[in-house]
Design a protein around this motif. Structure first.
Motif, PDB file in Angstrom:
ATOM      1  N   SER A  24      19.544  43.876  -0.614  1.00 29.75           N
ATOM      2  CA  SER A  24      20.061  43.763   0.690  1.00 29.75           C
ATOM      3  C   SER A  24      19.449  42.611   1.161  1.00 29.75           C
ATOM      4  O   SER A  24      18.540  41.855   0.714  1.00 29.75           O
ATOM      5  CB  SER A  24      19.283  44.931   1.698  1.00 29.75           C
ATOM      6  OG  SER A  24      18.041  44.575   1.269  1.00 29.75           O
TER       7      SER A  24
ATOM      8  N   PRO B 259      25.988  50.173  11.054  1.00 34.59           N
ATOM      9  CA  PRO B 259      25.042  50.972  10.469  1.00 34.59           C
ATOM     10  C   PRO B 259      24.947  51.141   9.133  1.00 34.59           C
ATOM     11  O   PRO B 259      25.981  50.895   8.485  1.00 34.59           O
ATOM     12  CB  PRO B 259      25.513  52.235  11.234  1.00 34.59           C
ATOM     13  CG  PRO B 259      26.440  52.160  12.234  1.00 34.59           C
ATOM     14  CD  PRO B 259      27.176  50.705  11.931  1.00 34.59           C
ATOM     15  N   ASN B 260      23.680  51.199   8.633  1.00 43.47           N
ATOM     16  CA  ASN B 260      23.661  51.468   7.229  1.00 43.47           C
ATOM     17  C   ASN B 260      24.212  52.869   7.021  1.00 43.47           C
ATOM     18  O   ASN B 260      23.686  53.835   7.280  1.00 43.47           O
ATOM     19  CB  ASN B 260      21.902  51.360   6.942  1.00 43.47           C
ATOM     20  CG  ASN B 260      21.927  51.259   5.537  1.00 43.47           C
ATOM     21  OD1 ASN B 260      22.469  51.967   4.419  1.00 43.47           O
ATOM     22  ND2 ASN B 260      20.819  50.630   4.803  1.00 43.47           N
TER      23      ASN B 260
ATOM     24  N   ASP C 280      26.565  45.897   6.459  1.00 45.97           N
ATOM     25  CA  ASP C 280      25.142  46.201   6.999  1.00 45.97           C
ATOM     26  C   ASP C 280      24.129  45.283   6.188  1.00 45.97           C
ATOM     27  O   ASP C 280      22.953  45.354   6.063  1.00 45.97           O
ATOM     28  CB  ASP C 280      24.926  47.317   7.087  1.00 45.97           C
ATOM     29  CG  ASP C 280      25.028  48.028   5.550  1.00 45.97           C
ATOM     30  OD1 ASP C 280      25.125  47.364   4.751  1.00 45.97           O
ATOM     31  OD2 ASP C 280      24.943  49.400   5.455  1.00 45.97           O
TER      32      ASP C 280
ATOM     33  N   PRO D 116      24.434  44.918  13.553  1.00 44.71           N
ATOM     34  CA  PRO D 116      25.551  44.915  12.339  1.00 44.71           C
ATOM     35  C   PRO D 116      25.852  46.314  12.134  1.00 44.71           C
ATOM     36  O   PRO D 116      25.249  47.292  12.919  1.00 44.71           O
ATOM     37  CB  PRO D 116      24.701  44.429  11.013  1.00 44.71           C
ATOM     38  CG  PRO D 116      23.273  44.794  11.172  1.00 44.71           C
ATOM     39  CD  PRO D 116      23.104  44.580  12.491  1.00 44.71           C
TER      40      PRO D 116
ATOM     41  N   THR E 227      19.255  40.158   5.105  1.00 43.93           N
ATOM     42  CA  THR E 227      19.517  40.128   6.619  1.00 43.93           C
ATOM     43  C   THR E 227      20.285  39.021   7.033  1.00 43.93           C
ATOM     44  O   THR E 227      20.527  38.932   8.507  1.00 43.93           O
ATOM     45  CB  THR E 227      18.006  40.226   7.198  1.00 43.93           C
ATOM     46  OG1 THR E 227      17.349  39.125   6.848  1.00 43.93           O
ATOM     47  CG2 THR E 227      17.199  41.404   6.703  1.00 43.93           C
TER      48      THR E 227
END
Length: 293
Positions: free
Chosen positions: A168, A9-10, A97, A7, A170
């Motif tokens: 967050s 980038p953070n 992300d 994904p 995933t």
């Protein structure tokens, strides 16, 4: 299991925000202790207060002096509204992300960091808590996808007032219109892939980045036990049956709609896909990023 492409980038610059907060505290001479947040029960999500995660409670002595924008007359950033001055999402092929934010009180949406207030983001959407994906950040600010028209609308939220909660996920959903395929990823691994029905050439499924806006049931219809409205709208219809023309993911009772263009823009999925999305132990969280290719 196949692996999902990485994904976006953070973009969280936690250290930079922390150091900026310490500098402000040195000038103001005060530090507020963060409050813990109860753990979320949904798999793959760990909510924490933005003030704890990013140290923004350190900004509290300065926030007191900030002017509160006048929200009177601003549109609500919801699936029912149009935010005419919303910045457009500049990226259409990069999955966010997985950072999500939820307003604990209605909050102003700005056209840029420190800019003009253009809308108000509500606490709930269609009966579900509002969770929107973060696509960029600057010290004290996050840019998020909005569920409003026009498609691709974004806005900036302030992280300086302790009015946002962050978590967050995933989970990612990728919809390939040409292949009539929906794939669910979790922890970068493929959880399931299904043949689906997408919009016809006269009413195509809109492409771009969006997110799962809500999970809802509707007793007036019999085609799907649960519907997942997305933060995106039909470009062909202004309404579906009197609603705002929101594109969604939902089931369909007949299997002949899968693997071909068969809808008015929504994504029709088989029953086992819905069962995976609503698995009580591992549900797809509200706010899950969706990429429609």
């Amino acid at each position: 299991m196949s692996e999902m492409p990485p994904p976006a980038p953070n973009r969280w610059r936690v250290l930079a925000l922390w150091l900026a907060g310490i500098a402000l505290v040195g000038a103001a001479g005060a530090l507020l202790a963060p409050s813990p947040t109860a753990p979320d029960t949904a798999r793959g999500t760990e909510p924490v207060e933005l003030g704890v995660e990013l140290g923004v409670e350190l900004y509290a002595p300065v926030v007191a002096a900030r002017a509160v924008p006048n929200l009177t007359g601003l549109p609500e950033a919801s699936t029912f509204s149009t935010v005419a001055n919303a910045p457009q999402d500049a990226t259409t092929e990069e999955i966010p992300d997985g950072q999500l934010v939820h307003p604990t009180t209605p909050v102003p949406v700005f056209d840029q960091p420190g800019g003009a207030a253009i809308a108000v983001l509500p606490i709930t959407q269609l009966g579900s808590d509002t969770w929107v994906p973060v696509i960029a950040d600057e010290p004290g600010w996050v840019q998020v996808l909005l569920p409003s028209r026009p498609n691709g609308s974004t806005g900036w939220l302030s992280t300086q007032d302790n009015t946002l909660t962050i978590r967050s996920t995933t989970d990612r959903i990728v919809i390939d219109r040409a292949a009539f395929r929906l794939t669910l990823y979790r922890d970068h691994q493929q959880i399931g892939t299904w043949k689906v029905g997408v919009g016809t050439p006269a009413a195509p499924t809109p492409a771009g980045r969006t997110f799962v806006l809500a999970s809802m049931t509707d007793a007036t219809q019999k085609f799907s036990p649960v519907i997942f409205p997305l933060g995106i709208h039909s470009a062909s219809y202004s309404t579906y049956g009197g609603g705002p023309g929101t594109t969604g993911i939902h089931g369909w009772p007949a299997a002949d709609v899968f693997g071909r263009p068969s809808s008015d823009g929504c994504i029709r999925v088989p029953a086992d896909a819905l069962a995976t999305f609503t698995n009580p132990s591992d549900p797809v969280p509200i706010g899950t990023p969706v990429l429609i290719r």
